[in-house]
Design an enzyme around this catalytic site. Structure first.
Site, PDB file in Angstrom:
ATOM      1  N   GLY A  10      -1.011 -18.119  25.087  1.00  0.00           N
ATOM      2  CA  GLY A  10      -0.284 -17.590  23.945  1.00  0.00           C
ATOM      3  C   GLY A  10       1.176 -17.996  24.007  1.00  0.00           C
ATOM      4  CG  PHE A  11       3.980 -16.646  20.997  1.00  0.00           C
ATOM      5  CD1 PHE A  11       4.377 -17.761  20.293  1.00  0.00           C
ATOM      6  CD2 PHE A  11       3.355 -15.620  20.305  1.00  0.00           C
ATOM      7  CE1 PHE A  11       4.170 -17.873  18.926  1.00  0.00           C
ATOM      8  CE2 PHE A  11       3.126 -15.718  18.942  1.00  0.00           C
ATOM      9  CZ  PHE A  11       3.533 -16.845  18.251  1.00  0.00           C
ATOM     10  CD  GLU A  64       4.011 -10.120   8.235  1.00  0.00           C
ATOM     11  OE1 GLU A  64       5.147 -10.620   8.157  1.00  0.00           O
ATOM     12  OE2 GLU A  64       3.203 -10.403   9.139  1.00  0.00           O
ATOM     13  CG  ASP A  84       1.951  -9.004  23.125  1.00  0.00           C
ATOM     14  OD1 ASP A  84       3.199  -9.043  23.062  1.00  0.00           O
ATOM     15  OD2 ASP A  84       1.223  -9.326  22.170  1.00  0.00           O
TER      16      ASP A  84
END
Length: 439
Positions: A19-20, A174, A304
């Site tokens: 991931g990031f 969103e 996270d």
């Protein structure tokens, strides 16, 4: 299987999760004198902030994913392993993969992210749709269009499609905003069988406001924009139960739901419980200021899954910056230097509600709304994607969805609705010669 043997004497860094945070670690180690093994259970990286656009037909899945082995084109010291971490031998400094292979490490980075947290809500796991992977986003999109077709073909078109979004954070807002855009701009002309207000979008939020992490003025603006787009807000009551066709709130209210999207929170994957790691708030792995796991030298956690003394939010920028800092600290340890703490630079947060409507808190607590915030959101998300192709196709997709005059045309990306086929004939029934002889 036996433990994989290191081909050279260079220090071995194993990064779990692409991931990031994980990719930031890998990129920071591009010129370091180390070998890097990147382990992920998928063969691609997913740009999660735009998954809701995939779920609502705004983008194709390939627009927000990047083939991990493409990293080798520019970084020769990385090896990509398509596997799943199932155990850690801290004393032996090795990890065990699902295929029973053991991989030794000098430095280990846990950046494998989180998954949906249903908070023990009855029926939530079985009857709602989380959105933290590409496959989950595609499942929402496919289900959405299947149920739209079903609603269009039923006699009572006033009973169309009811969508409930659980959670009033950035993701929930969103998703709801994109569904409202999909309804008003693309589906009303495409589905004349469904009467105007028969496609409903609702947000359920336990708190009294949506987007509670933003400034109050921005929260009010977002709520007003959602209501202007006919998104109903049910605030002040949580979800007590999720049924196949309804959401029951803690105050006893029952809301009919044909499709329930769950965006109410995240937690680490269940297998983390077996890895012998210190856990803190929300079950996240406890790390120090330098992002090393407490009590485990050379083992880092970022993104996270980690909770640091600074209490960083579970967002993209903290993950990227913490991953970069982990890479720097590993380079320091390899060079014999001390590690340094993460100095987080808050670049701000933002959320998009719809066409020319967004909110943003950027550097220096500058608060933006409307079209300016939308352009800032567009720039940040386009530049956050990996690869020029993804940036170009995503820009084209978002301009087509929101830009003038394209936004009034039916959306071209649809879900995989099952093909209508006639029933199969019994074997031999379609051959005239056999039919004639039997007669």
């Amino acid at each position: 299987m036996p433990e994989s043997a290191p081909p050279t004497a260079l220090p071995h860094v194993v990064v779990v999760g692409a991931g990031f945070a994980g990719l930031a670690v890998v990129k920071e180690l591009a010129k370091a004198p180390v070998r890097v093994t990147l382990v992920d259970r998928r063969v691609y990286n997913t740009f999660q902030p735009l998954l809701y656009q995939v779920a609502t037909g705004g983008l194709n899945p390939g627009d927000v994913t990047y083939f991990l082995r493409g990293l080798r084109l520019k970084q020769k010291n990385v090896r990509v392993v398509h596997e799943h971490l199932v155990g850690i031998d801290h004393e032996g400094r090795r990890i065990r993969l699902l295929n029973d292979e053991w991989v030794g490490y000098d430095y280990l980075v846990l950046a494998n992210g989180v998954t949906a947290n249903f908070f023990g809500t009855p029926g939530a796991k079985e009857n709602s749709f989380p959105m933290y992977s590409r496959s989950q986003a595609m499942k929402i999109r496919d289900t959405l269009f299947v149920r739209l077709e079903k609603a269009a073909s039923t006699p009572g078109t006033d009973d169309g499609l009811r969508v409930v979004v659980v959670g009033g954070g950035a993701t929930g807002v969103e998703v709801a905003g994109a569904l409202a855009e999909l309804r008003t701009a693309g589906l009303r002309p495409a589905y004349p069988e469904i009467h105007g207000d028969a496609f409903e979008v609702k947000i359920v939020q336990r708190g009294a406001e949506v987007l509670k992490s933003f400034d109050p003025r921005l929260r009010r603006y977002a709520a007003d924009e959602l209501r202007r787009r006919d998104v109903s807000l049910h605030l002040g009551a949580g979800v007590a139960e999720v049924l196949p066709d309804a959401v029951v709130l803690t105050d006893g209210t029952r809301i009919h739901s044909d499709l329930t999207v769950w965006s109410a929170g995240v937690s680490p994957h269940e297998e983390v419980d077996d890895w012998g790691l210190p856990r803190g708030e929300g079950g996240r792995v406890v790390v120090g200021d330098d992002l090393q796991v407490e009590g485990l030298s050379g083992v880092f956690a970022a993104g996270d899954i980690a909770v640091s003394p600074a209490g960083l939010p579970q967002l993209a920028q903290p993950a990227i910056q913490s991953g970069t800092q982990v890479g720097r600290n590993i380079r320091a340890l390899v060079d014999g230097r001390p590690t340094t703490p993460l100095r987080y630079f808050d670049k701000g947060t933002m959320a998009v509600i719809g066409r020319r409507a967004a909110i943003a808190e950027v550097v220096g607590k500058v608060r933006l709304t409307r079209g300016v915030a939308w352009l800032a959101w567009l720039f940040v998300h386009i530049m956050g994607l990996i690869g020029p192709r993804n940036r170009l196709t995503t820009l084209a997709g978002l301009v087509t969805r929101y830009g003038f005059p394209f936004h009034r045309r039916p959306i071209p990306i649809v879900g995989d609705v099952p093909t209508i086929r006639p029933p199969k004939k019994p074997a031999g029934r379609n051959r005239p010669d056999i039919a004639d002889r039997s007669a």
